[in-house]
Design an enzyme around this catalytic site. Structure first.
Site, mmCIF file in Angstrom:
data_model
loop_
_atom_site.group_PDB
_atom_site.id
_atom_site.type_symbol
_atom_site.label_atom_id
_atom_site.label_comp_id
_atom_site.label_asym_id
_atom_site.label_seq_id
_atom_site.Cartn_x
_atom_site.Cartn_y
_atom_site.Cartn_z
ATOM 1 N N GLU A 93 8.766 -15.133 -11.211
ATOM 2 C CA GLU A 93 7.376 -15.354 -10.813
ATOM 3 C C GLU A 93 6.445 -14.329 -11.440
ATOM 4 O O GLU A 93 6.798 -13.169 -11.596
ATOM 5 C CB GLU A 93 7.253 -15.248 -9.288
ATOM 6 C CG GLU A 93 7.834 -16.450 -8.590
ATOM 7 C CD GLU A 93 7.870 -16.284 -7.086
ATOM 8 O OE1 GLU A 93 6.940 -15.677 -6.524
ATOM 9 O OE2 GLU A 93 8.840 -16.777 -6.488
ATOM 10 N N CYS A 106 0.703 -9.362 -12.176
ATOM 11 C CA CYS A 106 1.837 -8.803 -11.459
ATOM 12 C C CYS A 106 3.101 -9.372 -12.089
ATOM 13 O O CYS A 106 3.307 -10.587 -12.067
ATOM 14 C CB CYS A 106 1.732 -9.185 -9.983
ATOM 15 S SG CYS A 106 3.154 -8.665 -9.010
ATOM 16 N N CYS A 113 16.918 -9.409 -7.231
ATOM 17 C CA CYS A 113 16.855 -7.979 -6.951
ATOM 18 C C CYS A 113 18.050 -7.626 -6.076
ATOM 19 O O CYS A 113 18.498 -8.427 -5.267
ATOM 20 C CB CYS A 113 15.558 -7.668 -6.196
ATOM 21 S SG CYS A 113 15.310 -5.910 -5.840
ATOM 22 N N CYS A 117 15.791 -5.215 0.601
ATOM 23 C CA CYS A 117 14.758 -5.003 1.635
ATOM 24 C C CYS A 117 14.699 -6.229 2.553
ATOM 25 O O CYS A 117 14.661 -7.362 2.084
ATOM 26 C CB CYS A 117 13.395 -4.752 0.985
ATOM 27 S SG CYS A 117 13.348 -3.273 -0.041
ATOM 28 N N CYS A 120 11.856 -9.018 2.263
ATOM 29 C CA CYS A 120 11.494 -9.484 0.927
ATOM 30 C C CYS A 120 12.285 -10.721 0.515
ATOM 31 O O CYS A 120 13.517 -10.742 0.599
ATOM 32 C CB CYS A 120 11.724 -8.354 -0.082
ATOM 33 S SG CYS A 120 11.270 -8.800 -1.753
ATOM 34 N N GLY A 160 12.111 -7.919 -8.494
ATOM 35 C CA GLY A 160 12.957 -6.901 -9.124
ATOM 36 C C GLY A 160 12.511 -5.487 -8.820
ATOM 37 O O GLY A 160 11.403 -5.241 -8.341
ATOM 38 N N GLU A 161 13.410 -4.554 -9.083
ATOM 39 C CA GLU A 161 13.121 -3.132 -8.918
ATOM 40 C C GLU A 161 13.013 -2.528 -10.323
ATOM 41 O O GLU A 161 14.026 -2.408 -11.024
ATOM 42 C CB GLU A 161 14.253 -2.482 -8.095
ATOM 43 C CG GLU A 161 14.292 -0.965 -8.115
ATOM 44 C CD GLU A 161 12.961 -0.282 -7.777
ATOM 45 O OE1 GLU A 161 12.306 -0.670 -6.799
ATOM 46 O OE2 GLU A 161 12.587 0.644 -8.517
ATOM 47 N N SER A 192 5.747 0.074 -9.273
ATOM 48 C CA SER A 192 6.101 0.210 -7.867
ATOM 49 C C SER A 192 7.615 0.308 -7.710
ATOM 50 O O SER A 192 8.362 -0.457 -8.322
ATOM 51 C CB SER A 192 5.571 -1.007 -7.104
ATOM 52 O OG SER A 192 5.849 -0.897 -5.738
ATOM 53 N N SER A 215 7.073 2.349 -2.378
ATOM 54 C CA SER A 215 7.130 1.468 -1.214
ATOM 55 C C SER A 215 7.772 2.236 -0.069
ATOM 56 O O SER A 215 8.989 2.281 0.063
ATOM 57 C CB SER A 215 7.939 0.216 -1.549
ATOM 58 O OG SER A 215 7.327 -0.464 -2.615
ATOM 59 N N LEU A 216 6.928 2.844 0.738
ATOM 60 C CA LEU A 216 7.432 3.711 1.803
ATOM 61 C C LEU A 216 7.706 2.881 3.064
ATOM 62 O O LEU A 216 8.808 2.897 3.596
ATOM 63 C CB LEU A 216 6.419 4.829 2.069
ATOM 64 C CG LEU A 216 6.885 5.971 2.964
ATOM 65 C CD1 LEU A 216 8.126 6.658 2.421
ATOM 66 C CD2 LEU A 216 5.751 6.994 3.155
ATOM 67 N N HIS A 217 6.706 2.213 3.553
ATOM 68 C CA HIS A 217 6.819 1.233 4.651
ATOM 69 C C HIS A 217 7.224 1.788 6.007
ATOM 70 O O HIS A 217 7.221 1.049 7.001
ATOM 71 C CB HIS A 217 7.758 0.072 4.300
ATOM 72 C CG HIS A 217 7.379 -0.701 3.076
ATOM 73 N ND1 HIS A 217 6.082 -0.938 2.706
ATOM 74 C CD2 HIS A 217 8.147 -1.287 2.105
ATOM 75 C CE1 HIS A 217 6.062 -1.640 1.574
ATOM 76 N NE2 HIS A 217 7.298 -1.858 1.187
ATOM 77 N N ASN A 291 4.065 -10.245 4.669
ATOM 78 C CA ASN A 291 3.987 -11.677 4.444
ATOM 79 C C ASN A 291 5.296 -12.256 4.976
ATOM 80 O O ASN A 291 6.343 -12.024 4.377
ATOM 81 C CB ASN A 291 3.890 -11.891 2.923
ATOM 82 C CG ASN A 291 2.992 -13.018 2.565
ATOM 83 O OD1 ASN A 291 2.903 -14.005 3.307
ATOM 84 N ND2 ASN A 291 2.347 -12.901 1.436
ATOM 85 N N CYS A 334 6.007 -12.742 -2.519
ATOM 86 C CA CYS A 334 6.690 -12.633 -3.787
ATOM 87 C C CYS A 334 8.139 -13.094 -3.661
ATOM 88 O O CYS A 334 8.850 -12.720 -2.753
ATOM 89 C CB CYS A 334 6.639 -11.170 -4.201
ATOM 90 S SG CYS A 334 7.763 -10.767 -5.465
HETATM 91 N N1 SAH Z 1 10.931 -3.257 -6.148
HETATM 92 C C1 SAH Z 1 9.631 -2.671 -6.225
HETATM 93 C C2 SAH Z 1 8.541 -3.596 -6.712
HETATM 94 C C3 SAH Z 1 8.549 -5.029 -6.244
HETATM 95 S S1 SAH Z 1 7.999 -5.378 -4.609
HETATM 96 C C4 SAH Z 1 9.263 -2.042 -4.903
HETATM 97 O O1 SAH Z 1 10.047 -2.143 -3.976
HETATM 98 O O2 SAH Z 1 8.228 -1.398 -4.817
HETATM 99 C C5 SAH Z 1 6.268 -5.032 -4.549
HETATM 100 C C6 SAH Z 1 5.794 -4.596 -3.176
HETATM 101 O O3 SAH Z 1 5.772 -5.700 -2.252
HETATM 102 C C7 SAH Z 1 6.681 -3.544 -2.526
HETATM 103 O O4 SAH Z 1 5.883 -2.597 -1.892
HETATM 104 C C8 SAH Z 1 7.468 -4.372 -1.531
HETATM 105 O O5 SAH Z 1 8.022 -3.591 -0.528
HETATM 106 C C9 SAH Z 1 6.413 -5.330 -1.050
HETATM 107 N N2 SAH Z 1 6.893 -6.549 -0.402
HETATM 108 C C10 SAH Z 1 7.980 -7.285 -0.680
HETATM 109 N N3 SAH Z 1 8.065 -8.349 0.131
HETATM 110 C C11 SAH Z 1 7.001 -8.284 0.963
HETATM 111 C C12 SAH Z 1 6.534 -9.092 2.026
HETATM 112 N N4 SAH Z 1 7.198 -10.167 2.407
HETATM 113 N N5 SAH Z 1 5.396 -8.716 2.652
HETATM 114 C C13 SAH Z 1 4.717 -7.621 2.248
HETATM 115 N N6 SAH Z 1 5.111 -6.816 1.254
HETATM 116 C C14 SAH Z 1 6.249 -7.135 0.624
#
Ligand code: SAH
Length: 346
Positions: A93, A106, A113, A117, A120, A160-161, A192, A215-217, A291, A334
């Site tokens: 995508e 993007c 991946c 997470c 995701c 992907g990472e 990211s 991506s701390l979260h 999301n 995504c």
């Molecule tokens: N692998 C990398 C980049 C791809 S994800 C990373 O982890 O940063 C891009 C961003 O979207 C990251 O911050 C990821 O945690 C976030 N993300 C993935 N799925 C998501 C979702 N369903 N809702 C909100 N953010 C999401």
């Protein structure tokens, strides 16, 4: 027969070496590089200043990365989301977002991946393969040609990472910022990562002008490990130390992504811990409600609570913005388009 190689993935130096081996003068490599990375042709036969026999030779050994647009969705705000089919049939995508400062793409960096997470969609079926540098370039070229406008900014935030495909991503950055190509400046690129500590250290040594986004979260190991398995390998403290080293080495401020999950990481206590963790770093926090994806237990923090969290962070001295959700009516999280595609085939 030997498999054709992706010419889009070759640096100008590598291309020069390839052409030299074919008995061609150096200026040919320069011309061909421009055809691929600036004029964005997808067939060797479009290289009108190249001799016929060279075109035939190139066609035998190489292909130009030119994904097919399998699906295209456009939102009212101009956001366009593509499902792109690569030469080997795999889908990824790519999204174009229209901001006042320019068009941002993007890009995906892997097919799938392996980071796992829990929120995701991209990781649910694991990683199929890495993307090549030229394939990542081709996401941008395809989008630019489709919308008919220049792409000025890139975020490596698709499937992907990026730091799990380090070498190809570095080559991609080199190609895409080349003055002989589309020439997108490093300052307009954000990368990211979910927080692969050794790779953050390696990236620091490259001293690139790009923006690193982490991506701390979550502000502590208990919550972060429950959301992101990578936290078991690289917990919050070593991650924050790596971020500090990154800032010291590169002189560039890092930003943090914080996707908000109702009742998990969106409490007042989390805001306080987060502020404590990053205060004084000059870092910026991007807040976004999660999301929701199928098969995930998480639901999104409502807008009012996201605001409250932001206000709390700001009052504690941490810069935070709430990210606009562009294209929300199409932009299923995504990885969701690709997943629909895979399920359709299954
Ligand atoms: N692998 C990398 C980049 C791809 S994800 C990373 O982890 O940063 C891009 C961003 O979207 C990251 O911050 C990821 O945690 C976030 N993300 C993935 N799925 C998501 C979702 N369903 N809702 C909100 N953010 C999401």
């Amino acid at each position: 027969m030997e498999q054709k190689r992706c010419i889009t993935s070759l640096t100008a130096e590598q291309l020069t070496a390839e052409l030299k081996a074919m008995g061609q003068p150096g200026f040919r490599a320069k011309q061909i590089f421009r055809w691929v990375h600036q004029k964005l042709v997808t067939e060797f036969s479009q290289m009108t200043d190249q001799p016929k026999n060279l075109i035939a030779q190139l066609e035998q050994s190489f292909y130009i990365a030119a994904p097919q647009i399998e699906r295209r969705q456009e939102a009212k705000d101009g956001t366009v989301k593509y499902l792109l089919r690569m030469a080997d049939g795999n889908c990824i995508e790519t999204v174009v977002m229209r901001y006042h400062y320019g068009n941002t793409v993007c890009v995906s960096t892997q097919v799938g991946c392996r980071m796992g997470c829990r929120f995701c969609a991209s990781t649910q079926a694991g990683r199929v393969r890495d993307l090549e540098a030229g394939e990542i370039c081709s996401e941008i070229y395809t989008a630019q040609k489709d919308i008919g406008e220049r792409i000025s900014h890139i975020v490596l935030m698709g499937i992907g990472e990026p730091l799990d495909n380090y070498d190809q991503v570095m080559t991609f950055l080199h190609l895409i910022s080349s003055p002989e190509g589309v020439n997108i400046g490093m300052r307009n690129i954000s990368l990211s990562t979910c927080g692969l500590v050794p790779m953050i250290d390696r990236l620091a040594q490259e001293k690139l002008q790009l923006t690193l986004s982490v991506s701390l979260h979550a502000p502590n190991n208990e919550i972060r490990s429950s959301m992101m398995p990578v936290n078991n390998a690289y917990p919050v403290e070593p991650l924050m130390e790596a971020v500090r080293r990154y800032q010291d080495t590169t002189g560039r401020r890092v930003s943090f992504e914080y996707s908000m999950v109702r009742g998990v990481n969106d409490t007042d206590a989390c805001a306080r811990q987060l502020a404590h963790l990053i205060r004084g770093m000059g870092a910026h926090v991007n807040l976004i409600p999660i999301n929701p994806v199928d098969g995930s237990p998480y639901s999104a923090t409502d807008a009012e609570n996201v605001r409250r969290f932001q206000t709390k962070l700001t009052s504690l001295g941490v810069n935070a913005t709430v990210r606009r959700r562009l294209g929300s009516e199409i932009s299923a999280a995504c990885g969701q388009l690709r997943r629909e595609e895979m399920q359709g085939k299954a």
